[in-house]
Every structure is written in structure tokens, then in C-alpha cells.
Design an enzyme around this catalytic site. Structure first.
Site, PDB file in Angstrom:
ATOM      1  CD  GLU A 122       2.131  -1.357   7.443  1.00 35.32           C
ATOM      2  OE1 GLU A 122       3.370  -1.372   7.561  1.00 35.32           O
ATOM      3  OE2 GLU A 122       1.507  -2.070   6.622  1.00 35.32           O
ATOM      4  CG  ASP A 128       3.089  -4.958  -0.557  1.00 35.50           C
ATOM      5  OD1 ASP A 128       4.224  -5.077  -1.051  1.00 35.50           O
ATOM      6  OD2 ASP A 128       2.860  -4.408   0.532  1.00 35.50           O
ATOM      7  CG  HIS A 164       6.607  -2.400  -0.733  1.00 34.54           C
ATOM      8  ND1 HIS A 164       7.687  -2.150   0.066  1.00 34.54           N
ATOM      9  CD2 HIS A 164       5.549  -1.783  -0.138  1.00 34.54           C
ATOM     10  CE1 HIS A 164       7.312  -1.432   1.111  1.00 34.54           C
ATOM     11  NE2 HIS A 164       6.017  -1.183   1.011  1.00 34.54           N
TER      12      HIS A 164
HETATM   13  N1  HPA Z   1       4.892  -2.515   5.586  1.00 36.59           N
HETATM   14  C1  HPA Z   1       6.141  -2.867   5.868  1.00 36.59           C
HETATM   15  N2  HPA Z   1       6.913  -3.530   5.029  1.00 36.59           N
HETATM   16  C2  HPA Z   1       6.408  -3.861   3.829  1.00 36.59           C
HETATM   17  C3  HPA Z   1       5.126  -3.523   3.487  1.00 36.59           C
HETATM   18  C4  HPA Z   1       4.328  -2.801   4.411  1.00 36.59           C
HETATM   19  O1  HPA Z   1       3.151  -2.445   4.195  1.00 36.59           O
HETATM   20  N3  HPA Z   1       4.931  -4.004   2.243  1.00 36.59           N
HETATM   21  C5  HPA Z   1       6.074  -4.596   1.852  1.00 36.59           C
HETATM   22  N4  HPA Z   1       6.975  -4.517   2.823  1.00 36.59           N
HETATM   23 ZN    ZN Z   2       4.631  -0.395   2.291  1.00 39.94          ZN
END
Ligand code: HPA
Ligand code: ZN
Length: 347
Positions: free
Chosen positions: A209, A288, A28
Site C-alpha cells: 500500500e 474505509d 474494514h
Molecule cells: N491500511 C492499513 N490498515 C488499515 C487500513 C489500510 O488501508 N484501513 C484500516 N486499517
Molecule cells: Zn485496508
């Protein structure tokens, strides 16, 4: 896998992991904003931050789950105002990625985070795109853009965002889905993803996730995505694992992100090896990197050290990254030839 890799001494593995060419498929761009750049952009744009200095901001990076991270991540992105800001952020990431031997990157961006603050879609995409073009010339790295919809917002909002992006569609290779997962299942975005598919975009989505395997199923079967971002919860569902393996639906795994957001208690417990051993096309990525303590090579070296992974896994992960990318066939072939050469000549 077609290529058999010799065992490499454990103390030489970090060097191999650094040197091997790789693609990054889950980054991201707003998550690459280092605290130093946040402060310098805040100064440039006359924005007051609720932190005294870089050290104080860094101290706030103690996350307990995805939402605790997202709150600070969206606040950090508020310093991005001009096209030059988006350019500087993206070029900084691509320089770092190139130094990690990333030869191709597919970069997520979250336009709604910016358009909701009054920053225009053209401003965002122009800055990101110019940096991708200049990085190719300066560094020889190829980069393309994946526009993500924020799943905590409505599908109507996503449709509006798609409409705003249409004048720039030549600069966007695919569509993704990110932000708070639990309670916002993929099927909430069924109609807008169907439209994006008709328009010819590649499709990906964050799923599994923190959310359940059911979200991975609907990302595949309802949204019809080509890759799953994260997907680590898939190992709780044997049938899903078989489906992902059979259809070679890649997972863009981000081990340091999973560690920092408490998805796994430590890297030794991470299921990357289990995913690969089950025949899944897993890849390693940074998510990130400015927030999670490392870029792509840190993800590789720390996960390999903690899990005792050998060079064959390194090869398979790098190869998966090229095969799962949205590059053309000729570019993929070239990257895989370079990867093979790296492993053949590594001593
Ligand atoms: N998950 C969901 N949204 C996100 C993430 C992530 O790991 N990183 C930045 N936006
Ligand atoms: Zn992500």
C-alpha cells in the site's frame, strides 16, 4: 478472459457499474462508521468526543498518509462498546453494500482495537456475526468475517488474539494483517500466520500500500497469503508482477483510499489499468468508505471516469472479485452466471 463485452457509451457506464453484481473483499468494518453513527453511539454510551459535531469531525478527515488516517480511525472506533453497537455498524454497512449490488462481502475487523479497551472478543464477534446472519435474511447478501492482526503490535499480541478468538472460529473465515505498514513487514508475523494456516484459515495481508514490493514478496512467500490487500506498489517490480499474474494472486485495490492517503496524486494517475493489462486479478473495493469519500460504486464510477476505462474492465473486475472470494464453488458459479446475465442483457 472468457467473456467478450461490448463497448458501452460513456454516459451509460455508471449505470452498468452500479447494476453489475460484485463482491467486496476489502472493507474494514470500523472504517464504515459514518460520523453520524459515531455521534449517536457516543451519546448512547455516554462517551465524550473531542469534536463539537458531525461537521467538525468530518473536517478532520484530511489525511496526508496512512498513519494520519489510522490515528483518527482508531479514535472513531472507541465509541463501539456493546454487541449491539457492532451489530448496528455492520448492518448499516451491509445495507449500503447491498444497495450497490454487492452480493457477497468479506469483512475485516480489528479485534485488538477493542479488546485493548476492555471490550470482550465475544462482544465484538457476536455483534458482527449476528448482523451478517440477519443481512442474509433481509437483503440476500452473503457476508463472512476476516480477523486482522494489527501489525504495529507484537506477534505475541497476535498469538494472544488468536487464542481469544478460537471459541468463535466457526464465525471467522480468514486472517488478515493491517495497520501501519512501513517498518512492520509481513515476516514479523511468520509464526502466527503459519499457525493460522495449520488451523485452516484463509490468509490475506495488506502489503504494497505504502510499503515496498519486498513486502508483497514476503506476504506471498513467507506468510503464504492467498490475496494481497492493496498491492499497488507491485507495479514497481516486473518480476513480482509476473509472479502475481502467473499464480492469479488477487489484489484488492481501493482507489479512493489510495487517493485520500496520497498514494497517487489523482485518480487519473492510478495504476489499476496497468495491473489489469499485466494480467493481474485486480478487484475494486472501498477499504474505509466512511473516511475516504465513497462506497464501492463510488470507487468504480470515479476510477472509470478518471481513467477512461471501458465495460470490459468492469466485467473483469467483477468476475475477479467472485473468483478471488472465499465462497464455495457453487456460490461462485451462481454469482458469475448472474454477472454474465447482467452484461448480456444490459442495453
Ligand atoms: N491500511 C492499513 N490498515 C488499515 C487500513 C489500510 O488501508 N484501513 C484500516 N486499517
Ligand atoms: Zn485496508
Amino acid at each position: 478472459m472468457s467473456f467478450v463485452v461490448q463497448t458501452v457509451a460513456a454516459d451509460r457506464l455508471p449505470d452498468l457499474l452500479r447494476r453489475m453484481p460484485k463482491a467486496e473483499l476489502h472493507i474494514h468494518i470500523e472504517g464504515s462508521l459514518e460520523p453520524e453513527l459515531i455521534f449517536s453511539l457516543a451519546t448512547r454510551n455516554g462517551i465524550a468526543l473531542p469534536y463539537a459535531d458531525v461537521a467538525a469531525l468530518r473536517r478532520a478527515y484530511a489525511f496526508t498518509n496512512l498513519q494520519s488516517f489510522l490515528d483518527i480511525y482508531y479514535a472513531g472506533a472507541s465509541v463501539l462498546i456493546t454487541s449491539q453497537d457492532f451489530y448496528d455498524m455492520t448492518l448499516a454497512y451491509l445495507r449500503k453494500a447491498a444497495s450497490d449490488n454487492v452480493v457477497h462481502a468479506e469483512i475485516f475487523f480489528d479485534p485488538q482495537t477493542h479488546t485493548s479497551r476492555g471490550v470482550g472478543m465475544a462482544t465484538v464477534i457476536d455483534g458482527l456475526h449476528r448482523a451478517c446472519v440477519d443481512a442474509q435474511a433481509e437483503l440476500g447478501i452473503s457476508a463472512s468475517l476476516i480477523m486482522c492482526f494489527l501489525r504495529h503490535l507484537s506477534e505475541e499480541d497476535a498469538f494472544e488474539t488468536l487464542e481469544q478468538a478460537m471459541p468463535h472460529r466457526d464465525h471467522i473465515i480468514g486472517i488478515g494483517l493491517d495497520s501501519g505498514e512501513v517498518g512492520n513487514p509481513p515476516e514479523k508475523f511468520a509464526r502466527v500466520f503459519a499457525r493460522c494456516r495449520e488451523l485452516g484459515f484463509h490468509l490475506v495481508a495488506h502489503a504494497g500500500e505504502e510499503g515496498p514490493p519486498a513486502y508483497v514478496w514476503t506476504a506471498i512467500d513467507v506468510l503464504k497469503v492467498e490475496r494481497i490487500d492493496h498491492g499497488v506498489q507491485s507495479s514497481k517490480d516486473a518480476l513480482l508482477m509476473q509472479r502475481l499474474a502467473k499464480d492469479r494472486i488477487a489484489l484488492t485495490v481501493c482507489p479512493l483510499s489510495n487517493l485520500k492517503l496520497c498514494v497517487f496524486p489523482d485518480l487519473a494517475s492510478h495504476n489499476l489499468r496497468e495491473l489489469l493489462d499485466a494480467g493481474l486479478a485486480a478487484t475494486v473495493n472501498s477499504d474505509d468508505p466512511a473516511y475516504f469519500g465513497g462506497y464501492i460504486n463510488d470507487n468504480f464510477t470515479q476510477t472509470f471516469a478518471a481513467g477512461g476505462l471501458q465495460a470490459q474492465y468492469a466485467y473483469d473486475l467483477a468476475r475477479n472479485s467472485f473468483e478471488a472470494s472465499f465462497s464455495g464453488a457453487a456460490a461462485k458459479r451462481l454469482h458469475i452466471d448472474r454477472l454474465n446475465e447482467c452484461f448480456e442483457t444490459f442495453r
